[in-house]
Design an enzyme around this catalytic site. Structure first.
Site, PDB file in Angstrom:
ATOM      1  N   GLU A  48       6.461  28.614  49.778  1.00 16.18           N
ATOM      2  CA  GLU A  48       8.157  28.274  50.084  1.00 16.18           C
ATOM      3  C   GLU A  48       8.887  27.200  50.461  1.00 16.18           C
ATOM      4  OE1 GLU A  48      10.068  31.621  52.100  1.00 16.18           O
ATOM      5  OE2 GLU A  48       8.281  32.487  52.168  1.00 16.18           O
ATOM      6  N   VAL A 129      10.454  34.004  48.002  1.00 13.58           N
ATOM      7  CA  VAL A 129       8.973  34.474  47.470  1.00 13.58           C
ATOM      8  C   VAL A 129       9.209  34.381  46.612  1.00 13.58           C
ATOM      9  CG1 VAL A 129       7.272  36.015  47.690  1.00 13.58           C
ATOM     10  CG2 VAL A 129       7.800  35.116  49.798  1.00 13.58           C
ATOM     11  N   ASP A 161      17.746  48.583  49.976  1.00 12.20           N
ATOM     12  CA  ASP A 161      17.818  47.742  50.111  1.00 12.20           C
ATOM     13  C   ASP A 161      16.510  47.427  50.297  1.00 12.20           C
ATOM     14  OD1 ASP A 161      17.530  44.884  51.407  1.00 12.20           O
ATOM     15  OD2 ASP A 161      18.194  44.829  52.941  1.00 12.20           O
ATOM     16  N   ASP A 165      11.362  40.295  46.070  1.00  6.18           N
ATOM     17  CA  ASP A 165       9.978  39.815  45.954  1.00  6.18           C
ATOM     18  C   ASP A 165       9.052  41.113  45.085  1.00  6.18           C
ATOM     19  OD1 ASP A 165      10.829  37.734  47.856  1.00  6.18           O
ATOM     20  OD2 ASP A 165      10.304  38.667  49.634  1.00  6.18           O
ATOM     21  N   LYS A 182       5.996  42.006  57.745  1.00  6.82           N
ATOM     22  CA  LYS A 182       6.548  42.312  59.079  1.00  6.82           C
ATOM     23  C   LYS A 182       7.458  44.241  59.106  1.00  6.82           C
ATOM     24  CE  LYS A 182       7.861  38.109  60.523  1.00  6.82           C
ATOM     25  NZ  LYS A 182       8.502  37.639  60.057  1.00  6.82           N
TER      26      LYS A 182
HETATM   27  N1  PSU Z   1       9.741  37.910  55.295  1.00  6.30           N
HETATM   28  C1  PSU Z   1       8.916  37.033  57.046  1.00  6.30           C
HETATM   29  N2  PSU Z   1       8.964  35.595  56.978  1.00  6.30           N
HETATM   30  C2  PSU Z   1      10.426  35.340  55.679  1.00  6.30           C
HETATM   31  C3  PSU Z   1      10.618  36.230  54.662  1.00  6.30           C
HETATM   32  C4  PSU Z   1      10.271  37.084  54.722  1.00  6.30           C
HETATM   33  O1  PSU Z   1       8.146  37.954  57.963  1.00  6.30           O
HETATM   34  O2  PSU Z   1      10.579  34.247  56.426  1.00  6.30           O
HETATM   35  C5  PSU Z   1      11.820  35.810  54.194  1.00  6.30           C
HETATM   36  C6  PSU Z   1      10.848  35.356  52.634  1.00  6.30           C
HETATM   37  O3  PSU Z   1      11.683  33.589  52.333  1.00  6.30           O
HETATM   38  C7  PSU Z   1      10.793  36.327  52.098  1.00  6.30           C
HETATM   39  C8  PSU Z   1      12.657  36.931  51.863  1.00  6.30           C
HETATM   40  O4  PSU Z   1      10.981  35.968  50.376  1.00  6.30           O
HETATM   41  O5  PSU Z   1      12.296  36.674  53.674  1.00  6.30           O
HETATM   42  C9  PSU Z   1      13.118  37.727  51.394  1.00  6.30           C
HETATM   43  O6  PSU Z   1      14.218  38.384  51.832  1.00  6.30           O
HETATM   44  P1  PSU Z   1      15.349  39.504  50.891  1.00  6.30           P
HETATM   45  O7  PSU Z   1      14.278  40.767  52.038  1.00  6.30           O
HETATM   46  O8  PSU Z   1      16.023  39.609  51.352  1.00  6.30           O
HETATM   47  O9  PSU Z   1      14.274  39.962  49.445  1.00  6.30           O
HETATM   48 MN    MN Z   2      17.849  43.043  50.502  1.00  4.81          MN
END
Ligand code: PSU
Ligand code: MN
Length: 405
Positions: A48, A129, A161, A165, A182
């Protein structure tokens, strides 16, 4: 003399196939390295780009992205970092393009929701992702490596939220290698949601616990465990045979020497969550904000852990891709009709005519963007013509005989 071989008269299907072809071939471009790997049937690992633009600061983001690619090459696979550059979905970035992304400002974090908008507006987008899974599916790349995936946010039951992914994993054939999620997220609810989406979550190695990115333990057991790359590759091959079309998540705990103190991380995250709330951070900004806050509060330690785990994941993912390719080839030798897995069909993802001739078993061909997949009738459709020239040579003797007759 020329004649047209007409095997089926399903003109309408042919027309829709050619329309799909026109769109499909425009959807993405390969780097030379990835295109060659495709042509040679070599294992490829998707990567990614949001981790480059939103996950790590410059220049560590650049160094890490390039090192991760090299690790994959050393394991005998080809890296394919994925991004949208000036509206062009690009599978495999040259070093120059990675450098550009690592320094660029204003690159759009691109998940499923954002893909069409970023491409249509000819903007730069870093795929999350979810976005990277979409591209991997289009390009028929079955293994994808990252650090951490998105998940259900804490209090997600109120805010809704939930990272896209998770739903993307639920509708893809991709195997994603990560180090869990995380603990900025609600890990228990993330696992519940993955179950609902039908994602096969496996811990990797000895431990049966789902890792929590910075720490090897999350307090949650992974539903399945694969002990090595071969088992992971077998799981992927089995999922493909079953035509599940739902993903596999392989969660590799970060190397122990880089594991962080769980209590410290928890305290830092709690503070970051309060800050995010106070500053009114919402939507797609939440994850990058929390990542940056944790990174700032732990000094370089969390960044070092992040880099160590993604490198380790790259090694594991490349190994899985190599093993999967071996299994796929062996499987095809045993069963040449086992469609969608042959070297020939893998080579043909952007060449419609070749794809057509090599994968036209009616059901479930796995060639990317494959328009044949929905054709369940079982007929073989051949489009094309055949020119046959015949030359007659008459001998003198025969001519005279004809004249006499
Ligand atoms: N979690 C991490 N590092 C990251 C991300 C998530 O530990 O870089 C990034 C990845 O690209 C993941 C995205 O797909 O954040 C998820 O964002 P959201 O929660 O807005 O879907
Ligand atoms: Mn989100």
């Amino acid at each position: 003399m020329s004649c047209l071989l007409r095997v089926t008269s399903r003109v309408q299907l042919a027309r829709s196939l050619s329309i799909t072809r026109r769109y499909a071939t425009q959807a993405f471009v390969y780097s030379n390295e990835v295109r060659d790997a495709k042509a040679d049937g070599k294992p490829i690992v998707a990567l990614e780009s949001t981790i480059i633009t939103h996950g790590m600061p410059y220049p560590k983001n650049l160094e890490t992205a390039l090192e991760v690619e090299d690790i994959i090459r050393q394991q005998g696979a080809t890296p394919a970092t994925i991004a949208i550059l000036k509206g062009q979905l690009t599978i495999g970035l040259t070093q120059e393009k990675i450098e550009y992304l690592a320094k660029a400002k204003g690159v759009i974090k691109t998940s499923r929701r954002d893909m069409a908008a970023v491409v249509a507006a000819k903007k730069d987008g870093a795929t999350t992702v979810a976005g990277t899974i979409i591209a991997s599916e289009l390009a028929d790349i079955p293994v994808f490596v990252t650090g951490g995936i998105g998940g259900v946010h804490r209090e997600g039951e109120d805010t809704l939220d939930v990272s896209a992914d998770l739903t993307e994993l639920g509708r893809s054939k991709t195997l994603v290698v990560c180090s869990g999620v995380k603990s900025i997220l609600d890990i228990g609810r993330t696992l519940e949601y993955l179950e609902t989406q039908g994602v096969t979550v496996c811990s990797f190695g000895e431990s049966e616990e789902f890792p929590a990115f910075y720490t090897t333990r999350s307090g949650y057991k992974a539903p399945y465990c694969v002990q090595n790359s071969t088992q992971a590759a077998q799981m992927l091959l089995t999922a493909h045979r079953l035509q599940l079309s739902s993903g596999i998540l392989v969660a590799v705990p970060l190397p122990k020497e880089h594991a962080m103190d769980g209590d410290l991380i928890e305290a830092v995250i709690k503070r970051a969550l309060v800050e995010a709330n106070e500053q009114g951070i919402r939507g797609k900004e939440v994850t990058p904000f929390l990542l940056a806050a944790v990174s700032a509060a732990t000094g370089g330690a969390s960044l070092a852990a992040n880099i160590a785990l993604i490198k380790n994941n790259a090694k594991v993912g490349a190994d899985i891709a190599v093993q999967f390719q071996n299994l796929r080839n062996a499987n095809n030798l045993e069963n040449p009709l086992n469609n969608g897995s042959s070297k020939k069909s893998r080579k043909c993802t952007t060449n419609f005519s070749r794809q057509f001739h090599t994968t036209c078993r009616a059901r479930g061909s796995s060639c990317s963007g494959n328009v044949i997949t929905n054709d369940t009738s079982g007929d073989v459709l051949v489009i094309g013509g055949s020119n046959v020239d015949k030359t007659y040579r008459l001998t003198e003797e025969r001519l005279q005989k004809s004249a006499q007759d």
